[in-house]
Motif scaffolding. Structure first.
Motif, short mmCIF file in Angstrom:
data_model
loop_
_atom_site.label_atom_id
_atom_site.label_comp_id
_atom_site.label_asym_id
_atom_site.label_seq_id
_atom_site.Cartn_x
_atom_site.Cartn_y
_atom_site.Cartn_z
N LEU A 1 21.03 -8.76 7.21
CA LEU A 1 21.19 -10.47 7.08
C LEU A 1 22.37 -10.34 8.00
CD1 LEU A 1 21.09 -12.99 5.78
CD2 LEU A 1 22.93 -12.31 4.23
N GLY A 2 21.90 -11.09 9.20
CA GLY A 2 22.72 -11.12 10.35
C GLY A 2 23.13 -9.73 11.00
N ASN A 3 24.33 -9.48 11.00
CA ASN A 3 24.66 -8.22 11.57
C ASN A 3 24.87 -7.16 10.49
OD1 ASN A 3 24.15 -8.77 14.45
ND2 ASN A 3 26.46 -9.66 14.32
N SER A 4 24.58 -7.53 9.24
CA SER A 4 25.13 -6.64 8.02
C SER A 4 23.84 -5.97 7.41
CB SER A 4 25.78 -7.44 7.01
OG SER A 4 26.95 -8.01 7.47
N ALA A 5 23.88 -4.87 7.04
CA ALA A 5 22.86 -4.17 6.37
C ALA A 5 23.33 -4.19 4.89
CB ALA A 5 22.82 -2.63 6.77
N GLY A 6 22.21 -4.33 4.04
CA GLY A 6 22.27 -4.33 2.46
C GLY A 6 21.21 -3.50 1.95
N LEU A 7 21.41 -3.43 0.65
CA LEU A 7 20.60 -2.78 -0.22
C LEU A 7 20.50 -3.34 -1.77
CD1 LEU A 7 19.03 0.18 -0.97
CD2 LEU A 7 21.25 0.99 -2.04
N VAL A 8 19.30 -3.44 -2.10
CA VAL A 8 19.09 -3.85 -3.38
C VAL A 8 18.19 -3.05 -4.33
CG1 VAL A 8 18.04 -5.96 -4.66
CG2 VAL A 8 18.66 -6.15 -2.47
N VAL A 9 18.40 -2.72 -5.77
CA VAL A 9 17.61 -1.95 -6.55
C VAL A 9 17.24 -2.97 -7.40
CG1 VAL A 9 17.58 -0.13 -8.00
CG2 VAL A 9 18.67 0.14 -5.84
N TYR A 10 15.89 -3.16 -7.56
CA TYR A 10 15.18 -3.99 -8.52
C TYR A 10 14.59 -3.35 -9.64
CZ TYR A 10 15.33 -7.80 -5.12
OH TYR A 10 15.56 -8.99 -4.43
N PRO B 1 20.86 -17.97 6.49
CA PRO B 1 19.76 -17.76 7.38
C PRO B 1 18.65 -16.52 6.75
CG PRO B 1 21.99 -16.92 8.42
CD PRO B 1 22.07 -17.43 6.91
N PRO B 2 17.35 -16.84 7.40
CA PRO B 2 16.36 -16.12 6.76
C PRO B 2 16.73 -14.39 6.94
CG PRO B 2 15.44 -17.73 8.53
CD PRO B 2 16.78 -17.72 8.53
N SER B 3 16.13 -13.58 5.93
CA SER B 3 16.34 -12.20 6.14
C SER B 3 15.24 -11.50 5.64
CB SER B 3 17.67 -11.79 5.27
OG SER B 3 17.31 -12.20 3.97
N ALA C 1 0.94 -1.34 -0.11
CA ALA C 1 0.02 0.12 -0.12
C ALA C 1 0.77 1.15 0.16
CB ALA C 1 -0.95 -0.01 1.26
N GLY C 2 0.46 2.16 -0.97
CA GLY C 2 1.21 3.50 -0.92
C GLY C 2 2.67 3.32 -1.29
N GLY C 3 3.06 2.34 -1.91
CA GLY C 3 4.50 2.25 -2.58
C GLY C 3 5.32 1.58 -1.50
N ARG C 4 4.87 1.31 -0.20
CA ARG C 4 5.78 0.91 0.73
C ARG C 4 5.55 -0.60 0.74
NH1 ARG C 4 3.80 3.98 5.37
NH2 ARG C 4 1.78 3.72 4.13
N CYS C 5 6.37 -1.72 1.35
CA CYS C 5 6.29 -2.92 1.27
C CYS C 5 7.24 -3.62 2.31
CB CYS C 5 6.46 -3.56 -0.08
SG CYS C 5 7.95 -3.27 -1.10
N ALA C 6 7.20 -4.71 2.63
CA ALA C 6 8.08 -5.41 3.32
C ALA C 6 8.45 -7.04 2.28
CB ALA C 6 7.41 -6.01 4.46
N ILE C 7 9.54 -7.46 2.44
CA ILE C 7 10.04 -8.52 1.91
C ILE C 7 10.85 -9.59 2.79
CG2 ILE C 7 12.17 -7.20 1.13
CD1 ILE C 7 12.08 -9.00 -1.51
N ARG C 8 10.61 -10.85 2.68
CA ARG C 8 11.38 -11.89 3.35
C ARG C 8 11.84 -12.78 2.37
NH1 ARG C 8 9.39 -11.99 8.82
NH2 ARG C 8 10.21 -14.08 8.81
N TRP C 9 13.31 -13.24 2.55
CA TRP C 9 13.94 -14.03 1.82
C TRP C 9 13.95 -15.46 2.57
CZ3 TRP C 9 15.45 -9.11 1.77
CH2 TRP C 9 15.56 -8.42 0.43
N ALA C 10 13.83 -16.50 2.01
CA ALA C 10 14.26 -17.68 2.47
C ALA C 10 14.98 -18.49 1.56
CB ALA C 10 12.97 -18.79 2.62
N LEU C 11 16.53 -18.25 1.64
CA LEU C 11 17.48 -18.91 0.51
C LEU C 11 18.09 -20.18 1.13
CD1 LEU C 11 19.14 -15.55 0.11
CD2 LEU C 11 17.42 -16.48 -1.29
N VAL C 12 18.45 -21.00 0.17
CA VAL C 12 18.98 -22.49 0.73
C VAL C 12 20.28 -22.12 1.28
CG1 VAL C 12 20.06 -24.43 -0.26
CG2 VAL C 12 17.93 -23.43 -1.13
N ASN C 13 20.80 -22.73 2.31
CA ASN C 13 21.92 -22.43 3.33
C ASN C 13 22.31 -21.03 3.47
OD1 ASN C 13 22.40 -25.47 2.88
ND2 ASN C 13 23.35 -24.97 0.96
#
Length: 123
Positions: free
Chosen positions: A85-94, A66-68, A52-64
């Motif tokens: 992901l753990g103690n690290s912050a990241g950025l993705v642009v799709y 930890p969930p992020s 809604a309103g252009g905002r969203c949440a995302i959850r990844w379940a990747l093989v081997n």
């Protein structure tokens, strides 16, 4: 047909294509295929919710891996995601394609280079 008329037609078609991509709903489940900065691959699933309103949440379940999870914001055919992901912050642009596929480039603190990721809708 005049040059002006051809240019106007091309502009209209381009705007229509952008509007179609912008109108696509992105909430749902996706198959994930990615490549780390070192060239190794990974896979799994992701789920995008609450768009809604252009905002969203995302959850990844990747093989081997930890969930992020992360939060995202969409503007037109671009989806920006900040994640942890753990103690690290990241950025993705799709970038959203006509077929609902999200092609992205990502980075995370503590690593060099960038990775690539493709989210394909699970229908």
């Amino acid at each position: 047909m005049s040059t002006l008329r051809v240019a106007a037609s091309a502009a209209f078609i381009s705007l229509a294509a952008l509007s179609a991509a912008g109108a696509q709903e992105i909430a749902g489940r996706y198959q994930v295929q990615g490549e780390n900065a070192n060239g190794s691959g990974y896979s799994g699933t992701a789920e995008i919710s609450g768009t809604a309103g252009g905002r969203c949440a995302i959850r990844w379940a990747l093989v081997n891996t930890p969930p992020s999870q992360g939060f995202c914001m969409r503007q037109g055919d671009v989806l920006a995601v900040a994640y942890q992901l753990g103690n690290s912050a990241g950025l993705v642009v799709y970038r959203l394609g006509d077929n609902g596929v999200l092609d992205g480039t990502w980075t995370i603190t503590g690593t060099e280079g960038v990775g690539k990721e493709r989210l394909t809708p699970i229908r």
